[in-house]
Every structure is written in C-alpha cells, then in structure tokens.
Design a protein around this motif. Structure first.
Motif: not given
Length: 308
Positions: A13-17
């Motif tokens: 989803q393009g979220l940085m983890l």
C-alpha cells in the motif's frame, strides 16, 4: 551476536514499515531468515522483550532474524480504522498483515539476498505467518508460538466456546476460588464479569447444552475457517512446523479439539508433518525466565534439525 541494524521498507500500500534486522556472522550464516512477526497489536520487541531473547539464541546459530512493526502499529506508517479491539484481532486472524510479511521477504531478498524464510511470532504473529505461507512459498517452515485456531469473540463471549479440557479446568478453578477472600471481594464489589461467569457456570453444569450439528452450529462455532486450509496446505507440501503452546492457556486444547479432532481423516493417528511442544504452567506470553529458556532451546534445536 552482532548489534541489530535498522530495517525500513514499504508494503504494497506504499506505507513505510520500520523494524530491526539481526544479522549473523558471515562465517556461520545459513541464508535463512526467521520472521518474528508482531503479536496482535504489540510491537516488534514482543512482550517482556521476548523477540530479542529469541534473537540472542538463534542469530549466533546462523539465522537472520527480522522483526518489524506492521502498518498502523509502533513506528510504522498507517492507521487502524477499527474502534473495537476484538475486530482488529479478527482481521489479523483473517490475514490482515500477511502482505506486510511478504513485503518484508521482498526487502530481505532484494537487500540481503536471503530467499529462505521461517514464519514465526507469538499468537497473532504466528497466524500471520501461516497466512503469509499460504500466499508465498518462500516461507518453508513455521515456528508457531501460541498459534490460535479460533476467532476473537471478545470477553463477553468467552463462555460460549469452552473446550472439554477448559470445562475441567474451570471446575477446578471455581472450587479453588471458593477459598480465596480476594475472589469473593472482587465478586461482591462489582469487579467480576457476571455475564461471563453465568455462561461458564451453565455450560460447566451441563444446563446450557451445545446445539446439535446444524447450520446454526456453524454460525456459533468460533473456529477460524481459514486456519485448516492453510495448515493442511503446509503439511501437503512437506513444510516442517513446530507448534509451541503454553500449558496455562487454552490455545492448545482449542487446536486439539477444533482442528486435530476434526481432521483425523487427513492427519491419521499421529501428527503428520508437525510437532507440538507444551511448556507446562507457562502463561500466554511466557513471562518467566524458565519458560523463555524452554522456548528458546526447543526452537533452536528444531530449527537446526529441520533446516540445513
């Protein structure tokens, strides 16, 4: 063990983890990464730093170990839309974070050249690993710690789905509490959940019978419908699995009664394709040093035997 290093990557989803990667010394490295996936809504350290304790035991044996926060948790980006905690748990048991685990494997393969993985984690972390293994064959083994078989119905539904072993434990527990002044004070002062107590008492006494097998039974059954297909798939493809359960919680009896007993036709008389290890008296998070030592030693021995 070498100090861990920061790990940051994006999910689908393009979220940085964000997380931490423990790297073994090159001379002992096996090219295998243990994914220690976050338990429930807890972060990448685990309760009482459990994941760090596992890393201290496994990394010197040559295993990489990656632990990170799922989206919406800890240091990672994203938000949780649910208002009720039980709803969050149910989505996790349904595979909510499996894609985050796959993104972690993509990052490990691209940045470190690691292509072999062991899915692991406590409770929600282990069910996430199982879901990820069903979607991605790079997970070739499962180290399930308190692997749940059921969905989370919330505290008020606790008494609806007692296993036979839990009923026996509850009978003993109720008798013991009769002689504890603290238990009586909690009861009369309003500190007890009376709805749960009433349901449990009725079921223990046999006054609340389980419904006969029917469509209604399927609705009331809290078994995770996605569990058996994923678990049996790992058996069929020959992926080794070790399930470590705490003797002080109900997860093992749920596994035995709501999975094993229902799939004898596939499993046979023994446990084909997986091992089960119980740590007597341990609580769910295995907080005592001796329980942690048992978990670490059992996991280390199994990993060395099964993964060459």
């Amino acid at each position: 063990m070498k100090p861990f290093e920061c790990a940051s990557f994006r999910n689908r989803q393009g979220l940085m983890l964000h997380g931490m990667l423990h790297v073994p010394d090159p001379e002992v490295a096996r090219g295998i990464c243990v994914l220690m996936l976050s338990p429930g809504i807890k972060g990448r350290v685990g309760p009482h730093r459990l994941y760090l304790k596992l890393a201290e035991r496994l990394v010197p044996l040559g295993f990489h170990l990656l632990r990170f926060d799922f989206y919406g948790l800890g240091d990672s980006e994203g938000e949780l839309a649910e208002d009720v905690l039980a709803d969050v748990y149910n989505t996790i048991q349904g595979g909510r974070y499996a894609d985050d685990a796959i993104a972690a494997m993509d990052w490990m393969q691209g940045m470190h050249g690691v292509r072999r993985f062991v899915g692991s984690g406590l409770c929600g972390g282990s069910i996430t690993a199982l879901h990820a293994a069903a979607r991605d064959r790079r997970i070739e083994a499962l180290l399930g710690i308190g692997l749940p078989v059921v969905l989370d119905g919330g505290e008020v539904n606790w008494g609806r789905f007692l296993t036979e072993q839990q009923k026996q434990q509850a009978r003993r527990g109720l008798f013991e509490r009769l002689f504890r002044p603290r238990s009586w004070w909690k009861f009369v002062s309003g500190g007890s959940n009376y709805r749960v107590i009433w349901r449990v008492l009725l079921q223990i006494a046999g006054l609340r019978k389980s419904p006969p097998p029917s469509a209604a039974t399927a609705v009331m059954d809290d078994t995770n419908p996605l569990f058996a297909p994923a678990f049996l798939d790992m058996i069929d493809r020959g992926s080794p699995m070790l399930l470590v359960y705490s003797g002080g919680d109900r997860l093992q009896s749920q596994f035995e009664e709501k999975f094993e007993a229902r799939h004898r036709d596939r499993l046979g008389d023994g446990r084909r394709g997986y091992r089960l290890h119980t740590i007597p008296q341990a609580n769910h998070i295995m907080s005592a040093p001796e329980w942690v030592a048992d978990l670490c030693e059992t996991s280390a021995r199994w990993l060395q035997e099964e993964l060459r």
